[in-house]
Each structure stands twice: as structure tokens, then as C-alpha cells.
Scaffold this active site. Structure first.
Site, mmCIF file in Angstrom:
data_model
loop_
_atom_site.group_PDB
_atom_site.id
_atom_site.type_symbol
_atom_site.label_atom_id
_atom_site.label_comp_id
_atom_site.label_asym_id
_atom_site.label_seq_id
_atom_site.Cartn_x
_atom_site.Cartn_y
_atom_site.Cartn_z
ATOM 1 N N HIS A 1 -3.009 -37.571 12.829
ATOM 2 C CA HIS A 1 -1.807 -38.310 13.205
ATOM 3 C C HIS A 1 -0.774 -37.404 13.866
ATOM 4 C CE1 HIS A 1 -2.952 -42.071 11.123
ATOM 5 N NE2 HIS A 1 -3.615 -41.254 10.339
ATOM 6 N N LYS B 1 0.829 -1.207 0.000
ATOM 7 C CA LYS B 1 0.000 0.000 0.000
ATOM 8 C C LYS B 1 0.861 1.253 0.000
ATOM 9 C CE LYS B 1 -3.955 0.157 2.177
ATOM 10 N NZ LYS B 1 -5.013 0.228 3.200
ATOM 11 N N GLY C 1 -5.373 -4.622 4.924
ATOM 12 C CA GLY C 1 -4.591 -5.618 4.198
ATOM 13 C C GLY C 1 -5.151 -7.012 4.285
ATOM 14 N N ARG C 2 -5.622 -7.403 5.470
ATOM 15 C CA ARG C 2 -6.109 -8.775 5.643
ATOM 16 C C ARG C 2 -7.478 -8.994 5.014
ATOM 17 N NH1 ARG C 2 -5.653 -5.838 10.038
ATOM 18 N NH2 ARG C 2 -7.347 -5.481 11.536
ATOM 19 N N LYS D 1 7.409 -2.663 12.988
ATOM 20 C CA LYS D 1 8.051 -2.209 11.752
ATOM 21 C C LYS D 1 9.005 -1.050 12.032
ATOM 22 C CE LYS D 1 4.080 -3.422 8.817
ATOM 23 N NZ LYS D 1 3.024 -2.859 7.935
ATOM 24 N N GLU E 1 10.080 -5.333 4.121
ATOM 25 C CA GLU E 1 10.289 -6.678 3.569
ATOM 26 C C GLU E 1 9.993 -6.708 2.078
ATOM 27 O OE1 GLU E 1 8.598 -7.235 7.815
ATOM 28 O OE2 GLU E 1 8.280 -5.905 6.083
ATOM 29 N N GLU F 1 -4.979 -10.604 14.170
ATOM 30 C CA GLU F 1 -4.594 -9.218 13.933
ATOM 31 C C GLU F 1 -5.786 -8.300 14.150
ATOM 32 O OE1 GLU F 1 -1.353 -8.025 11.048
ATOM 33 O OE2 GLU F 1 -3.109 -7.282 9.964
#
Length: 528
Positions: free
Chosen positions: A376, A201, A259-260, A494, A207, A345
Site C-alpha cells: 500500500h 570496540k 561490526g556489521r 567520524k 555517539e 557498507e
């Protein structure tokens, strides 16, 4: 009615629920089923291709009535209407929350969204049919999506889930700043036929831009014109243009979409490239149908609302802190990770909408794995552990490729919910047992679960499923009286990371606590 901001524990319905909990907390589900042979019919919702069975829970009709009473007392319907109608419910950032607008395909009320979708359609068609080529005139064969958080998890989940619908393009996702992984990918690809989508954005995400720089240099080292290979999804157009992305290849992001919740927008460009725009539209359509169900259906028959209320029942009254999500299809293996961001979040908050510290639990811990792998691994704890973990089982009536193997998969699916509920009494209760291990084979049962049974995994049903969990998360946050749409905890990390990165570059560690200083100095000392 007003948008209330009240501590839910101070409502009359909460007090009633507390008393009801004291009455019902030790009741066995087995007993509830014995007393009511019609229980499954009374505790399920059938909608479109979905059957949601919530009968295997520690609830009765009174529980549902009181939970719905709680939702009404805090004016949940007003909150839902505020969400979908564009009120500024993200008050800490003074923003609307309108991810539901991204999937309205039958209206032109939001011109900028439709313009973006039209642009996506034109672009994806040209890449898929080979009209749009790289700088040496070769058609694209591979697409790299570079993003992190919502710019990675959602598109990656959907692309993997809908692999049966993919075309010839190979889609790769890069999020973590792990150069070893990046080099492995670069060695597999031909830069001349690789398209790179940079999703950020702000177009300054540490990153994302760090990873983008590696691939941009890769293009330059191979004497390619980067403007023919770079695409951006961003709200910072000047920064993207300065980076070398042509303005025609920049797709928008908006402040009113977190964002999510952004996979439905141009953030989903990689998915649209993978499965084609028509299938992407089906994804949006499925989500929109769930939006309409959520907005217009009475709470007792409303899937996201009921699942959210049951989750609150366990989290705040039984004090069960975690929930598991177990999809019985390999292609949904990323769903638990995706939901971790959506849920944790959003609702990992300890201050309410009045600015007061909460005095009750918020934010469930979400985890899981695909079945039957999970059976399992950690299902031993589910069945006989000291912790109770409410679980959503997600299964599909029809496989994309029908086979007897699917019946075996679904046999496990149904068996686990039955075993968790009924348990198994060991032979040590009888006097004539010679099995010295009988006591260890005892399953008490009474372990709660929801069964979400869907006709088939398609773009449309996947859209509905993901929207279901979005709305469930909103309902929980609204009732808990917290702001679900900011994430200041993430943002602070950040800032610290940027500061530490500068210190590492300068090999000059500033003021930190003694532990962090010790670790940073050790890192610098041993870094080659």
C-alpha cells in the site's frame, strides 16, 4: 589455486555473459514459463527449512551456467576457503575475517570464542534468574544496549525478530545521539533495576560514549553504584575499566570480526539476555549450518552463491541499481535496515583490490519494508513504474500463532510475486472496450523476484537467513574484486564530526567550504 585479483569485466565468462545479455534482455518471463513447464523445479533450491525459488527471474539455464563459469574463472571457491580458514583477506587492515568462527559450537578450535560464550552464558543466566542484582539489591527488569552501527542494528533486529521467545526482561536500544528520545526512555525506567550495556570496540565511539555518559550520570543522580549497572563489550579493556566498568563485566570483541558481522559475538549480549542463552545458541547453530552449506555445496545448488550471481546479473548487465527486501512478517521490519549496513557498507567501494578505480558497477542499493504495508506504499512503482527493482520476498509457512489471518498474509505474499511476473493486460487491446481508463490499468509484468519461503521464524532459521545474506554479500564483493571488509568512508566522517564538535564547543568555526561554514554559523547563532 591462487586468490585472484582480476577485473571481472576482463574475463572470458564476462564477455560471454555480455553477449548472452544481448540475446536474452527482451525475453519475457511469461514466455520462459510457457516454453518450460518444469521451470520452477529446475530453478529452485530446497535446503533444511528453506525453499528458495528463483524461477521468476530473467534467466535461463544458459544464464546460470555462464554466471557459475564467471564464479569459477575468478576462483570464488578459493576465496570462500580463504574466508572461512582465516586468511588475511581484509588486506587493507591486515586482518582475518572470521565471523563464521563465532558460530562454531561443536568444536574447541577457537578457545577465546568459547570462553566468551561461556562467560555470556553464565552472565545471562544470573541476570535472568535474578542472582545478579543492581546496587540496591533489586533484580534487573530492563536492559539498555548503547551502541551504533553493527553494535546496534544486528542485536536490535534479532531481539525484535525473536520477540515471541523473550523472557521477562525488557530490552531497549539507544544508538542515535538524540537527547529527546533518551529522556523519554529515562522517564519510563527505574534506574535501580536497569542494566546498561555499552558496546564499542574502541570504547571511544563518539555517539556511544556520549549516550553512555547521559545514562551514567542518571545512575549517579539516583545515588546508585554505577559498577553494579554497567557492562561493556569492547576490545579496549583499560578504557572501559577507567570508565567505571568492572573487568569481570567486560566482554571481548576481536579485530577479525567487523561490526556489521558481530551480532553472533558478545555484541549479541542484549539478545541473549532477551531470549535466553539456549535460544541464542540456536541462532548461532542456524548460522553455522548455512556456513557449511555455503562452504561445501556446488555453486549451482548453493543459495548464497546463486542469489549473489543473479544480483550481479541485474546490477552489471541490466543496470538495475537497487534491490528490495520484503519480509512478510512484522517482526522482521528491521531486516532491510540491517541489510543496508551489511551490503552497502561492505560493497560500496569504487577501488578494486589492485588499487585501481573500477570501471563497472559495485554495491547494490538495498531498501524495503514489511508486507503487506509495502503493498500500500511503493508497490505501485514495482508494478507500473519505469524502474525495475528485483525483489526478495521472505515468507514463513507457519506462524508462531496459527490463524486464518496468516493465510491472508501469505495469499498476498504469493499474489505479489505472481502479479510482478505475469502482469495484467488491460482491456484497451480489444476494440469493444468502453473503459477510457483501460490503458492505465495495464501491467506489463516481467518484473523479477526471488521467493524465500521458510518453515517458521525461529532462532535457528533466523540465524540461517542472516548468514545467507552475509555470504551473498561476500560473493558479490569477491567477484567485483573489491575489499568488502573495510569501511574507510565511514571512518573519515567520524574524524570530521569530532573536529566540528570541538569547534561548536569553542564557538570558533575553522576552515570549511563556504556552505558548511554558513550552516555552522547559522546553527551557533540560533542555538539556545
Amino acid at each position: 589455486m591462487p586468490l585472484l585479483k582480476i577485473n571481472p569485466t576482463e574475463t572470458l565468462s564476462w564477455q560471454k555473459l555480455q553477449q548472452h545479455f544481448y540475446d536474452i534482455q527482451f525475453v519475457k518471463m511469461q514466455q520462459l514459463f510457457c516454453e518450460n513447464k518444469n521451470r520452477a523445479n529446475e530453478f529452485h533450491i530446497q535446503w533444511n527449512d528453506f525453499l528458495v525459488d528463483f524461477s521468476k527471474n530473467r534467466i535461463n539455464a544458459t544464464t546460470i551456467d555462464l554466471l557459475v563459469e564467471l564464479a569459477n574463472e575468478v576462483n570464488l571457491k578459493v576465496g570462500i576457503d580463504a574466508l572461512v580458514n582465516g586468511a588475511f583477506i581484509n588486506e587493507t587492515e591486515n586482518r582475518k575475517v572470521l565471523h563464521t568462527n563465532l558460530r562454531k559450537l561443536s568444536t574447541t578450535e577457537n578457545a577465546e570464542v568459547h570462553d566468551a560464550l561461556n562467560k555470556m552464558q553464565h552472565f545471562t543466566q544470573n541476570v535472568i534468574n535474578g542472582t545478579l542484582k543492581g546496587s540496591t539489591g533489586l533484580a534487573f527488569t530492563d536492559v539498555i544496549n548503547i551502541g551504533i552501527g553493527g553494535s546496534d542494528l544486528g542485536p536490535k533486529l534479532v531481539t525484535e525478530a525473536l520477540e515471541n521467545y523473550k523472557n521477562h526482561l525488557n530490552i531497549h536500544y539507544i544508538s542515535n545521539i538524540d537527547n529527546d528520545s533518551i529522556q523519554t526512555l529515562k522517564n519510563k525506567l527505574n534506574p535501580e533495576t536497569t542494566l546498561i550495556i555499552i558496546v564499542s570496540k574502541s570504547f571511544t565511539t563518539l555517539e556511544t560514549i556520549s549516550n553512555a555518559n547521559i545514562f551514567k550520570d542518571w545512575l549517579l543522580q539516583n545515588n546508585l553504584k554505577t559498577q553494579h549497572h554497567l557492562v561493556a563489550v569492547s576490545s579496549n579493556i583499560p578504557e572501559a575499566v577507567a570508565y567505571g566498568v568492572e573487568s569481570v563485566n567486560i566482554f571481548p570483541m576481536w579485530d577479525y570480526v567487523g561490526g556489521r558481522y558481530s551480532l553472533w559475538s558478545a555484541v549479541g549480549l542484549s539478545t541473549a539476555l532477551a531470549i535466553g542463552f539456549n535460544q541464542f545458541k540456536q541462532l548461532l547453530d542456524g548460522a553455522n549450518e548455512m556456513d557449511n552449506h555455503f562452504t561445501n555445496t556446488p555453486f549451482k545448488h548453493n543459495i548464497p552463491v546463486i542469489l549473489a550471481l543473479i544480483s550481479i546479473w541485474y546490477n552489471n548487465f541490466f543496470c538495475f541499481e537497487t534491490e528490495a527486501v520484503i519480509p512478510y512478517v512484522d517482526k522482521l521490519k528491521m531486516l532491510p535496515a540491517y541489510l543496508q549496513q551489511v551490503v552497502m557498507e561492505s560493497n560500496g567501494k569504487n577501488v578494486d583490490r589492485n588499487g585501481d578505480t573500477v570501471n563497472y558497477e559495485t554495491g547494490n542499493i538495498i531498501w524495503g519494508e514489511v508486507g503487506t504495508n509495502s503493498q500500500h506504499a511503493f508497490f505501485q512503482l514495482f508494478h507500473q513504474g519505469t524502474k525495475i527493482i528485483p525483489t526478495d520476498f521472505i515468507g514463513f509457512v507457519n506462524a508462531f500463532t496459527p490463524s486464518d489471518l496468516h493465510d491472508l498474509l501469505m495469499a498476498n505474499f504469493f499474489a505479489q510475486t505472481e502479479a510482478l511476473m505475469n502482469g495484467k493486460e488491460g482491456n484497451y487491446h480489444t476494440n469493444d472496450s468502453n473503459d477510457k481508463n483501460a490503458v492505465y490499468k495495464d501491467f506489463k509484468g516481467n518484473r523479477p523476484s526471488n521467493t524465500i519461503l521458510i518453515n517458521k521464524l525461529t532462532p535457528k532459521t533466523l540465524g540461517s537467513l542472516l548468514a545467507l545474506y552475509e555470504h551473498k554479500t561476500f560473493v558479490q564483493g569477491y567477484i567485483w574484486n573489491i575489499y568488502s571488509f573495510d569501511q574507510f568512508g565511514v571512518e573519515y566522517g567520524k574524524v570530521l564530526a569530532n573536529n566540528i564538535k570541538a569547534e561548536l564547543n569553542n564557538q570558533d568555526i575553522k576552515n570549511h567550504d563556504c556552505s558548511t561554514t554558513f550552516l555552522l554559523n547559522h546553527y551557533l547563532k540560533n542555538k539556545k
